[in-house]
Scaffold this motif. Structure first.
Motif, short mmCIF file in Angstrom:
data_model
loop_
_atom_site.label_atom_id
_atom_site.label_comp_id
_atom_site.label_asym_id
_atom_site.label_seq_id
_atom_site.Cartn_x
_atom_site.Cartn_y
_atom_site.Cartn_z
N ASP A 102 1.17 -0.85 -0.09
CA ASP A 102 0.07 0.22 0.15
C ASP A 102 1.31 1.22 -0.02
O ASP A 102 0.22 2.73 -0.24
N LYS A 103 2.37 1.33 0.02
CA LYS A 103 3.29 2.44 0.28
C LYS A 103 3.92 2.38 -1.07
O LYS A 103 5.60 1.88 -0.58
N SER A 120 0.61 5.15 -14.47
CA SER A 120 -0.82 5.28 -12.98
C SER A 120 -1.77 5.54 -13.84
O SER A 120 -3.09 4.76 -13.22
N ASN A 125 -3.66 1.99 -10.08
CA ASN A 125 -3.64 1.33 -8.23
C ASN A 125 -2.74 0.96 -8.41
O ASN A 125 -2.30 0.33 -7.14
N GLN A 128 0.39 4.03 -5.60
CA GLN A 128 -0.03 4.92 -4.33
C GLN A 128 0.43 6.68 -4.61
O GLN A 128 -0.97 7.22 -4.68
N HIS A 129 1.44 6.81 -5.06
CA HIS A 129 2.31 8.39 -4.94
C HIS A 129 3.49 8.50 -6.03
O HIS A 129 3.76 7.58 -6.17
N ASN A 148 -8.38 5.26 -12.65
CA ASN A 148 -7.27 5.75 -11.22
C ASN A 148 -7.69 5.99 -10.46
O ASN A 148 -8.80 7.48 -10.50
N ASN A 150 -7.49 6.51 -6.58
CA ASN A 150 -6.32 6.38 -5.60
C ASN A 150 -5.40 7.53 -5.67
O ASN A 150 -4.51 7.16 -4.02
N THR A 151 -4.73 7.45 -6.46
CA THR A 151 -3.54 7.64 -6.10
C THR A 151 -3.33 9.08 -6.34
O THR A 151 -3.75 9.90 -7.05
N ARG A 209 3.38 10.49 3.74
CA ARG A 209 2.74 9.86 3.09
C ARG A 209 3.53 8.68 4.08
O ARG A 209 2.76 7.17 3.65
#
Length: 210
Positions: A102-103, A120, A125, A128-129, A148, A150-151, A209
């Motif tokens: 998740d990271k 992305s 997903n 995430q970042h 997409n 939640n990025t 984050r």
């Protein structure tokens, strides 16, 4: 698997957060790796080498060609292949180092940033970042439907960038907001590069984050 260099977390973490670095056109995996020492001790940092060799230690994610009028155009077939290779690479690294699923952070500079955006959306997903430095969203590399959800994105660009005009970068926040995607956009009075204050800005963004 793509060639890469790695910096293990400096603190013992069972499932570390993962930061993947994608260099720009004509560079190599050592370029952005200079950031690694200054970034969070918790991170597993992996800097990937692009697959297309240009000679003299230089690599590209895709070719940039010039036509008869000296107009630049990108080899989109190579670009899409590289997006797919990076996606597979991320999965291989996640598995090999048992990172926190998740990271996952993806940081790209220039051509690496263009592909970070593309990945992305093509692989929703998977990360995430996204940290997009001195790049832009190339519409030709996007899927027909954006799924997409939640990025989030950190975007920065130099106001006097002579390689990729700042106007191209300025379109990204509007596109992301239209798709309800969180983003933070900033400009710095530099050319095609990363100013020190820019580095500390995205370092802080990543730290928040973790």
């Amino acid at each position: 698997m793509l060639n890469y260099v790695v910096r293990q977390p400096k603190t013992t973490v069972k499932n570390p957060s993962l930061l993947i670095l994608l260099h720009g056109y004509g560079s190599n995996e050592q370029d952005l790796f200079s950031f690694a020492e200054e970034l969070s001790d918790e991170l597993l940092i992996v800097s990937a080498q692009a697959p297309y060799e240009m000679g003299g230690g230089a690599f590209a994610w895709y070719a940039i060609n010039f036509d008869a009028n000296n107009e630049k155009f990108s080899d989109l077939v190579q670009a899409q292949k590289s997006v797919d290779k990076i996606a597979l690479f991320i999965d291989e690294i996640k598995t090999k180092y048992t990172t926190n699923p998740d990271k996952t952070f993806l940081l790209g500079f220039s051509q690496g940033a263009i592909l970070s955006y593309a990945l992305s959306f093509s692989y929703p997903n998977k990360v995430q970042h996204v940290i997009a430095l001195s790049g832009y969203i190339n519409d030709e590399l996007l899927p027909k439907k954006i799924t997409n959800d939640n990025t989030d994105y950190y975007i920065s660009h130099g106001t006097v960038d002579q390689v990729l005009p700042v106007d191209w970068a300025r379109k990204a926040p509007a596109f992301l907001e239209a798709n309800n995607l969180k983003n933070e956009y900033s400009e710095y009075p530099v050319g095609h590069g990363v100013a020190p204050q820019n580095f500390y800005s995205f370092k802080s963004w990543i730290d928040k984050r973790l």
